[in-house]
Design an enzyme around this catalytic site. Structure first.
Site, PDB file in Angstrom:
ATOM      1  N   VAL A 131       6.530   2.552   2.234  1.00 16.59           N
ATOM      2  CA  VAL A 131       6.972   1.179   1.978  1.00 16.59           C
ATOM      3  C   VAL A 131       7.560   0.607   3.276  1.00 16.59           C
ATOM      4  O   VAL A 131       6.862  -0.033   4.048  1.00 16.59           O
ATOM      5  CB  VAL A 131       7.979   1.113   0.804  1.00 16.59           C
ATOM      6  CG1 VAL A 131       8.333  -0.327   0.472  1.00 16.59           C
ATOM      7  CG2 VAL A 131       7.424   1.805  -0.438  1.00 16.59           C
ATOM      8  N   CYS A 132       8.835   0.837   3.521  1.00 17.31           N
ATOM      9  CA  CYS A 132       9.513   0.207   4.653  1.00 17.31           C
ATOM     10  C   CYS A 132       9.074   0.765   6.002  1.00 17.31           C
ATOM     11  O   CYS A 132       8.983   0.018   6.984  1.00 17.31           O
ATOM     12  CB  CYS A 132      11.027   0.307   4.482  1.00 17.31           C
ATOM     13  SG  CYS A 132      11.599  -0.599   3.020  1.00 17.31           S
TER      14      CYS A 132
END
Length: 187
Positions: A131-132
């Site tokens: 994700v990040c």
């Protein structure tokens, strides 16, 4: 003599929410990234490399588009959004960037900060790989910085997605390296 690219370390979301047991984003195994991240940070401090703490922070009582997909989280001044243990920025070569989306670059001044410091390469560590970390690596590449992800300094509660993300980062955007190589790049 060939000059080495100027390198910065970006620590992504090293906040209580992910690392403190019992909080909503904590997951088993997340703690394995702590010592590798500490080693990278120590090396960056020794060499004088810029360390950027990119942490998610949202405004209380203000609608945020992210709430359409995720529950309200990481509000300014909330315990879950605070830095985990010894990861609070300190010293002249450390700073913070507050993000409201997955990428440390999106709608922040990170690219400007790195450009002004003549940074060419970013070592990326933190959570979550799929994700990040992936979003930050992709936007680093899009902004003209070489993204390097240290394999031991990131993980996810979705290992198959983490592996796919690391493969994509290595193939299309930058490099995925060992902790030893990441430390060498910061030397």
């Amino acid at each position: 003599m060939i000059e080495r690219p100027r390198t910065a370390l970006i620590l992504v979301d090293v906040i209580n929410s992910f690392f403190e047991p019992g909080l909503p984003n904590h997951y088993p195994g997340v703690e394995t990234v702590l010592e590798p991240m500490r080693a990278l940070r120590r090396k960056a401090k020794e060499s004088g490399a810029l360390v950027v703490h990119a942490v998610e922070r949202h405004r209380p009582n203000v609608d945020d588009f992210e709430w359409r997909k995720l529950p309200v989280h990481h509000l300014e001044r909330a315990h879950d959004a605070d830095y985990f243990e010894d990861f609070r920025p300190e010293g002249d070569n450390e700073t913070a960037v507050f993000k409201r989306r997955f990428s440390a670059f999106f709608a922040t001044d990170l690219a400007l900060l790195l450009t002004e410091q003549r940074i060419e390469r970013v070592i990326i560590a933190g959570v979550k790989t799929n994700v990040c970390i992936r979003a930050t690596a992709q936007d680093a590449f899009a902004n003209g910085f070489e993204p390097v992800v240290v394999r031991e300094a990131t993980n996810s509660n979705r290992p198959h997605l983490a592996d796919a993300s690391l493969e994509d980062i290595d193939r299309y955007m930058g490099r995925v390296v060992s902790l030893a190589e990441g430390l060498e790049l910061l030397a």
